[in-house]
Design a protein around this motif. Sequence first.
Motif, PDB file in Angstrom:
ATOM      1  N   ARG A 282      -3.812   1.041  42.750  1.00 32.79           N
ATOM      2  CA  ARG A 282      -3.254   2.288  42.195  1.00 32.79           C
ATOM      3  C   ARG A 282      -2.937   2.136  40.709  1.00 32.79           C
ATOM      4  O   ARG A 282      -3.165   3.053  39.915  1.00 32.79           O
ATOM      5  CB  ARG A 282      -1.990   2.699  42.965  1.00 32.79           C
ATOM      6  N   GLU A 283      -2.389   0.979  40.342  1.00 32.04           N
ATOM      7  CA  GLU A 283      -2.078   0.740  38.937  1.00 32.04           C
ATOM      8  C   GLU A 283      -3.343   0.759  38.091  1.00 32.04           C
ATOM      9  O   GLU A 283      -3.367   1.335  36.991  1.00 32.04           O
ATOM     10  CB  GLU A 283      -1.361  -0.608  38.801  1.00 32.04           C
ATOM     11  N   ALA A 284      -4.407   0.133  38.595  1.00 31.23           N
ATOM     12  CA  ALA A 284      -5.677   0.123  37.864  1.00 31.23           C
ATOM     13  C   ALA A 284      -6.230   1.541  37.729  1.00 31.23           C
ATOM     14  O   ALA A 284      -6.741   1.914  36.661  1.00 31.23           O
ATOM     15  CB  ALA A 284      -6.683  -0.771  38.571  1.00 31.23           C
ATOM     16  N   LEU A 285      -6.124   2.343  38.781  1.00 33.23           N
ATOM     17  CA  LEU A 285      -6.602   3.728  38.704  1.00 33.23           C
ATOM     18  C   LEU A 285      -5.823   4.505  37.651  1.00 33.23           C
ATOM     19  O   LEU A 285      -6.403   5.295  36.895  1.00 33.23           O
ATOM     20  CB  LEU A 285      -6.477   4.415  40.065  1.00 33.23           C
TER      21      LEU A 285
ATOM     22  N   GLY B 293      -9.651   8.755  49.895  1.00 30.30           N
ATOM     23  CA  GLY B 293      -8.937   7.559  49.490  1.00 30.30           C
ATOM     24  C   GLY B 293      -9.021   7.301  47.995  1.00 30.30           C
ATOM     25  O   GLY B 293      -9.591   8.072  47.219  1.00 30.30           O
ATOM     26  N   ILE B 294      -8.485   6.141  47.583  1.00 30.83           N
ATOM     27  CA  ILE B 294      -8.375   5.824  46.174  1.00 30.83           C
ATOM     28  C   ILE B 294      -9.744   5.642  45.519  1.00 30.83           C
ATOM     29  O   ILE B 294      -9.947   6.009  44.357  1.00 30.83           O
ATOM     30  CB  ILE B 294      -7.502   4.569  45.979  1.00 30.83           C
ATOM     31  N   THR B 295     -10.723   5.122  46.262  1.00 33.88           N
ATOM     32  CA  THR B 295     -12.066   4.957  45.699  1.00 33.88           C
ATOM     33  C   THR B 295     -12.702   6.308  45.413  1.00 33.88           C
ATOM     34  O   THR B 295     -13.401   6.477  44.406  1.00 33.88           O
ATOM     35  CB  THR B 295     -12.946   4.139  46.652  1.00 33.88           C
ATOM     36  N   ALA B 296     -12.448   7.277  46.290  1.00 36.08           N
ATOM     37  CA  ALA B 296     -12.979   8.625  46.058  1.00 36.08           C
ATOM     38  C   ALA B 296     -12.352   9.243  44.813  1.00 36.08           C
ATOM     39  O   ALA B 296     -13.030   9.939  44.040  1.00 36.08           O
ATOM     40  CB  ALA B 296     -12.716   9.501  47.280  1.00 36.08           C
TER      41      ALA B 296
ATOM     42  N   GLU C 158     -22.387   1.362  41.964  1.00 37.23           N
ATOM     43  CA  GLU C 158     -21.555   1.265  43.165  1.00 37.23           C
ATOM     44  C   GLU C 158     -20.832   2.567  43.460  1.00 37.23           C
ATOM     45  O   GLU C 158     -20.638   2.933  44.630  1.00 37.23           O
ATOM     46  CB  GLU C 158     -20.534   0.133  43.004  1.00 37.23           C
ATOM     47  N   LEU C 159     -20.431   3.267  42.408  1.00 37.51           N
ATOM     48  CA  LEU C 159     -19.662   4.490  42.621  1.00 37.51           C
ATOM     49  C   LEU C 159     -20.505   5.632  43.166  1.00 37.51           C
ATOM     50  O   LEU C 159     -19.959   6.630  43.633  1.00 37.51           O
ATOM     51  CB  LEU C 159     -18.976   4.901  41.312  1.00 37.51           C
TER      52      LEU C 159
ATOM     53  N   GLY D   2     -13.459  -2.035  38.781  1.00 38.29           N
ATOM     54  CA  GLY D   2     -13.715  -3.136  39.696  1.00 38.29           C
ATOM     55  C   GLY D   2     -12.490  -3.497  40.519  1.00 38.29           C
ATOM     56  O   GLY D   2     -12.603  -3.856  41.696  1.00 38.29           O
ATOM     57  N   VAL D   3     -11.298  -3.389  39.911  1.00 37.33           N
ATOM     58  CA  VAL D   3     -10.058  -3.631  40.653  1.00 37.33           C
ATOM     59  C   VAL D   3      -9.874  -2.562  41.727  1.00 37.33           C
ATOM     60  O   VAL D   3      -9.545  -2.855  42.879  1.00 37.33           O
ATOM     61  CB  VAL D   3      -8.855  -3.646  39.698  1.00 37.33           C
ATOM     62  N   VAL D   4     -10.094  -1.303  41.373  1.00 35.52           N
ATOM     63  CA  VAL D   4      -9.937  -0.213  42.336  1.00 35.52           C
ATOM     64  C   VAL D   4     -10.905  -0.384  43.507  1.00 35.52           C
ATOM     65  O   VAL D   4     -10.564  -0.100  44.662  1.00 35.52           O
ATOM     66  CB  VAL D   4     -10.158   1.148  41.654  1.00 35.52           C
ATOM     67  N   LEU D   5     -12.099  -0.868  43.230  1.00 32.47           N
ATOM     68  CA  LEU D   5     -13.121  -1.000  44.266  1.00 32.47           C
ATOM     69  C   LEU D   5     -12.945  -2.239  45.142  1.00 32.47           C
ATOM     70  O   LEU D   5     -13.655  -2.384  46.139  1.00 32.47           O
ATOM     71  CB  LEU D   5     -14.507  -1.057  43.611  1.00 32.47           C
ATOM     72  N   ASP D   6     -12.008  -3.107  44.794  1.00 34.44           N
ATOM     73  CA  ASP D   6     -11.848  -4.365  45.529  1.00 34.44           C
ATOM     74  C   ASP D   6     -10.856  -4.198  46.677  1.00 34.44           C
ATOM     75  O   ASP D   6      -9.639  -4.154  46.453  1.00 34.44           O
ATOM     76  CB  ASP D   6     -11.359  -5.455  44.574  1.00 34.44           C
TER      77      ASP D   6
END
Length: 334
Positions: free
Chosen positions: A306-309, A164-167, A156-157, A293-297
């Motif tokens: 942000r906390e998961a990242l 953004g946060i996913t990047a 997925e990545l 998975g949390v960051v991607l949701d």
Amino acid sequence: MVPDEVTTAIGEHYELQGLELTPIDGGADLAASLWKAVDARGRRFAVKWSSSGSPAGMVLPAALDAIRAGSAPAPVPTRGRSLWVDVGDARLSVTRWVDGGSGWDTPLGRPGWYAFGQLLSALHSLPVVGQVSKQVPREDFDPSRWADYFEKIDAELDGAPDSGITARLAEQWHARRPALREVHRRTLDLGARLRTRADLPRSVPCHADPHLGNIVVSEDGRPVLLDFDDAVLAPAERDLMFVLGGGVLADVPVTGRQQAWFLEGYGAYSIGPDLLTYYRGLRVLEDASELAGVVLDPALSDRERREALGHVEGLFSETGLLAQARSGGRGHRP
């Protein structure tokens, strides 16, 4: 489950009246909700609703508290004398509230680390009989759940957006992709090898997540172990990896001196290097995949993502578990 439903379920199954519930935030278990409860008599309890783990999360702390009082929160039995109650597809449980500070923030010192070693030694010495034998799952050395999820997240990545946060996650992940894939391959290989070994040490009751965040330092300075939801019958290395090699928390790595204090309390044990390597690798795959998975949701809040990242960045740091998994934890061994 919402508080009114929890209160209703407790009233149906427990001898507790007039409960006032206060939600507790900040746990890493996304499949559980936790409340602090005060009853009409002023007694305090922890109320947990969980759709993950197994009944072992109540069976083991009850057994441990019976032989080493105060080492784990004592479950409050239902009217039918059960340690939990099934509500739909989840479990509802009530335990005595433990006052004290988190092991994350409260230094244990030599007495605390010694007592923590004694605590885990007592847990690992529990007889595997009765409910412990029936309710606690057994280690199967099959990492496919987290290995498969890792492969899904890794794919997925590749299609992550440019901002953004996913990047930010993708940048961190791709920089460490060779190391992550090395751990992925080695964990699968070790799992296959361990499944065929006839000389493994005996399986003992393990907490499976005894990091400092799951410890409360009680008012008298004793460590109390919380959250047994992932409990398993496995070689002791399943728990010892959370101390040996530096632990799993990048922000509060376990020092060589602290490990030595812990082992004084735990006692002599011949560590299996392959077992430690396997469990470290498995934890890397679990934490990296679940947190990513949390960051991607996009359905989750910005705060949660942000906390998961932040936790991913800790995992990937110099004191994080990925570095330990690749080095075998040698840099932090006592």
